[in-house]
Design an enzyme around this catalytic site. Structure first.
Site, PDB file in Angstrom:
ATOM      1  N   CYS A  13      20.583 -90.536 -13.253  1.00 64.44           N
ATOM      2  CA  CYS A  13      21.740 -90.225 -12.403  1.00 64.44           C
ATOM      3  C   CYS A  13      21.217 -89.550 -11.148  1.00 64.44           C
ATOM      4  O   CYS A  13      20.592 -88.484 -11.216  1.00 64.44           O
ATOM      5  CB  CYS A  13      22.727 -89.300 -13.115  1.00 64.44           C
ATOM      6  SG  CYS A  13      23.978 -88.662 -11.971  1.00 64.44           S
TER       7      CYS A  13
ATOM      8  N   CYS B  55      22.861 -85.934 -10.504  1.00 63.93           N
ATOM      9  CA  CYS B  55      22.249 -84.813 -11.236  1.00 63.93           C
ATOM     10  C   CYS B  55      20.754 -84.733 -10.966  1.00 63.93           C
ATOM     11  O   CYS B  55      20.134 -83.730 -11.276  1.00 63.93           O
ATOM     12  CB  CYS B  55      22.422 -84.968 -12.737  1.00 63.93           C
ATOM     13  SG  CYS B  55      24.115 -84.975 -13.301  1.00 63.93           S
TER      14      CYS B  55
ATOM     15  N   CYS C 191      28.020 -91.290 -15.261  1.00 61.37           N
ATOM     16  CA  CYS C 191      27.801 -89.869 -15.499  1.00 61.37           C
ATOM     17  C   CYS C 191      29.137 -89.149 -15.320  1.00 61.37           C
ATOM     18  O   CYS C 191      29.780 -89.316 -14.280  1.00 61.37           O
ATOM     19  CB  CYS C 191      26.773 -89.328 -14.500  1.00 61.37           C
ATOM     20  SG  CYS C 191      26.714 -87.534 -14.455  1.00 61.37           S
TER      21      CYS C 191
ATOM     22  N   HIS D 166      29.327 -87.336 -12.061  1.00 61.19           N
ATOM     23  CA  HIS D 166      29.237 -88.116 -10.824  1.00 61.19           C
ATOM     24  C   HIS D 166      29.754 -89.534 -11.039  1.00 61.19           C
ATOM     25  O   HIS D 166      28.988 -90.500 -10.961  1.00 61.19           O
ATOM     26  CB  HIS D 166      27.785 -88.157 -10.320  1.00 61.19           C
ATOM     27  CG  HIS D 166      27.228 -86.802 -10.057  1.00 61.19           C
ATOM     28  ND1 HIS D 166      26.464 -86.112 -10.975  1.00 61.19           N
ATOM     29  CD2 HIS D 166      27.352 -85.988  -8.977  1.00 61.19           C
ATOM     30  CE1 HIS D 166      26.144 -84.928 -10.475  1.00 61.19           C
ATOM     31  NE2 HIS D 166      26.664 -84.822  -9.272  1.00 61.19           N
TER      32      HIS D 166
ATOM     33  N   LYS E  23      37.991 -80.549  -9.289  1.00 65.15           N
ATOM     34  CA  LYS E  23      36.683 -80.145  -8.788  1.00 65.15           C
ATOM     35  C   LYS E  23      36.689 -80.236  -7.254  1.00 65.15           C
ATOM     36  O   LYS E  23      37.297 -81.157  -6.698  1.00 65.15           O
ATOM     37  CB  LYS E  23      35.667 -81.144  -9.366  1.00 65.15           C
ATOM     38  CG  LYS E  23      34.272 -80.669  -9.316  1.00 65.15           C
ATOM     39  CD  LYS E  23      33.325 -81.673  -9.953  1.00 65.15           C
ATOM     40  CE  LYS E  23      31.940 -81.317  -9.477  1.00 65.15           C
ATOM     41  NZ  LYS E  23      31.022 -82.387  -9.406  1.00 65.15           N
TER      42      LYS E  23
ATOM     43  N   LYS F 162      33.733 -83.574  -1.615  1.00 65.98           N
ATOM     44  CA  LYS F 162      33.953 -84.260  -0.352  1.00 65.98           C
ATOM     45  C   LYS F 162      34.836 -85.492  -0.571  1.00 65.98           C
ATOM     46  O   LYS F 162      35.770 -85.731   0.174  1.00 65.98           O
ATOM     47  CB  LYS F 162      32.583 -84.689   0.184  1.00 65.98           C
ATOM     48  CG  LYS F 162      32.520 -84.912   1.653  1.00 65.98           C
ATOM     49  CD  LYS F 162      31.049 -84.967   2.030  1.00 65.98           C
ATOM     50  CE  LYS F 162      30.782 -85.897   3.173  1.00 65.98           C
ATOM     51  NZ  LYS F 162      29.355 -86.039   3.440  1.00 65.98           N
TER      52      LYS F 162
END
Ligand code: ME8
Length: 479
Positions: free
Chosen positions: A135, A138, A153, A156, A303, A306
């Protein structure tokens, strides 16, 4: 003296270093404010010269490389730009770091490659082939059980998981499984809060496999080369974790005489509690004393990210509410143990209740009465009451509870004013007696507020540490 408060001569306090793929938001900033208040507190106990507070940016690896590419900038230029914008954000929060380290700093590059080479020489790093799911969010290989049903993931979901087969250098992680278990189980306060310790032990239960600590240069062109093998780049986490050692070593602070405290978010506790100690053990270097893992700041249950468009920059909050209001809000209501949901509405409520009404109002009341009395209040010694009951929770880094104690002192002070009604006292001696107690107490509170809201603390000190106390502009005008 409180237990654990001064068992060593020096103290090193660090935050995680932020990826330079984007400018930091208030989630990242929370960690800086938390660590800053602890560093400022310990400077009072250990002396300024014995405390070193480190923060910075993590600039190598795929995350940063891809972000630069997206902006059509060279990665050197891009990470320099983000790093300097990050620094502006943390400066806006009055963060008193002693060094802002960048993993591209020449001394760090040298230290990271030296440590890698040493581990290689000692046989704790070896070369082999690896196949696995990687990933890039991470910067970590994942097992199938780490991924969700559609092989994404969970942290992500927007990034693609890649199946990689490549030659890497490996760290003999598996050889340290028992040493890690013993460390986590036996070393007091090694992982805080306490409940996070069990998470790490549960992870160890699954058993450790050796992990890759390099990537081929043709796949990850941006990073520190393995000195004896220019075709390989040191794994970004191996590189990043060394930043603590790079900076501390120069100040003679990576040793048994120094208490070493890492503040990190819960998502990266594993790297700090399980990988970093193994890197150090393999080089026979001292281990950190505490790794403190805080929770996440969420906005409306989501969370901060962006892609969700809900990013708030610290400097924007500071512009609107002032630096100390932002510091206070996050220290008091931040994710010190668990995740928290924050909102502008809540921030404004807390501002009005605790700062405009609570602290601001008490300070204004006492200043007004002292001025009206025409009396003189000889300043006491600026002797700090650091190791008093109010500060006990700081030995476990619970600054939120320390602030609760200070606000209780403010409530008691208000009660003292209401019960004694200084405005109705005619006898000058009695008035002096009552007001002196109140002035003394607000002076004391102004001193102990310094680690948390330093500018406000200084303003109150300037107003009160003189014979003739005068009314001044409100500290926190009501919103
Ligand atoms: O992990 N709330 O960098 P990073 C609270 N470069 N904390 C948060 C947060 C949130 N919403 N979002 C991020 C890295 N953080 C590595 C670290 S250290 C040797 C290398 C915290 O930019 C996060 O948990 O992704 C971490 O501690 C820090 O910000 C930097 O995150």
């Amino acid at each position: 003296m409180l237990k654990n408060d001064k068992e060593k001569e020096k103290i090193l306090i660090t935050t995680a270093i932020d990826y330079a793929n984007d400018v930091i938001h208030i989630g990242h900033a929370y960690e800086k404010i938390l660590a800053d208040s602890v560093a400022r507190y310990y400077r009072k106990i250990y002396g300024k010269e014995n405390v070193y507070f480190l923060t910075g940016t993590d600039e190598h690896g795929t995350t940063n490389y891809l972000a630069a590419k997206e902006e059509n900038m060279s990665v050197e230029e891009y990470t320099r730009k983000i790093s300097s914008l990050d620094r502006k954000e943390i400066d806006a929060l009055n963060i008193s770091y002693d060094r802002f380290i960048r993993t591209t700093d020449p001394d760090h590059v040298k230290t990271a490659s030296n440590l890698f080479e040493k581990a290689l020489e000692r046989g704790d790093i070896y070369k082999a082939e690896y196949e696995g799911f990687y990933c890039e969010g991470c910067e970590e290989y994942k097992t199938l059980s780490d991924l969700d049903e559609d092989k994404k993931c969970p942290q992500h979901p927007n990034k693609q998981i890649r199946l990689l087969k490549e030659e890497n250098y490996f760290l003999r992680w598996s050889a340290y499984e028992n040493a890690l278990r013993e460390l986590i189980e036996k070393k007091d306060d090694f992982i805080l809060p306490e409940n996070k310790k069990n998470e790490m032990l549960a992870f160890l239960e699954q058993g450790l496999n050796d992990i890759p600590v390099s990537r081929p240069k043709y796949k990850v062109p941006w990073g520190i080369s393995v000195p004896s093998d220019e075709e390989q780049i040191i794994y970004v986490w191996y590189d990043a974790l060394v930043n603590y050692y790079t900076a501390a070593k120069q100040k003679d602070m990576w040793n048994e005489k120094t208490k070493i405290i890492h503040f990190v978010g819960k998502d990266i506790l594993r790297f700090h509690a399980l990988l970093w100690p193994v890197m150090l053990l393999s080089l026979e270097l001292p281990l950190p004393d505490t790794i403190y893992a805080h929770g996440f700041i969420n906005l409306k249950g989501k969370k901060i990210s962006k892609s969700l468009g809900n990013v708030i920059r610290p400097s924007d909050l500071v512009k609107k509410y002032g630096v100390d209001a932002v510091r206070y809000y996050f220290l008091k209501h931040g994710p010190i143990t668990e995740d928290v949901d924050i909102s502008i509405k809540h921030l404004e409520e807390v501002y009005n209740a605790d700062l405009a009404n609570g602290l601001g109002n008490t300070v204004a009341r006492i200043a007004k009465m002292a001025e009206r009395s025409g009396l003189s209040f000889e300043p006491q010694e600026k002797e700090f009451v650091w190791q008093a009951p109010w500060s006990a929770p700081i030995s476990k880094f619970r600054v939120d509870l320390a602030l609760q104690n200070i606000w209780r002192m403010l409530t008691d002070l208000d009660k003292h004013i209401n019960e004694n009604e200084p405005w109705a006292i005619e006898d000058q001696e009695e008035l002096k007696n009552v007001l002196s107690k109140e002035v003394y107490q607000i002076r004391k509170i102004s001193l102990i507020l310094e680690p948390f809201i330093p500018s406000t603390s200084r303003r109150i000190q300037e107003q009160f540490f003189k014979d003739r106390i005068r009314s001044e502009e409100p500290l926190f005008p009501k919103l």
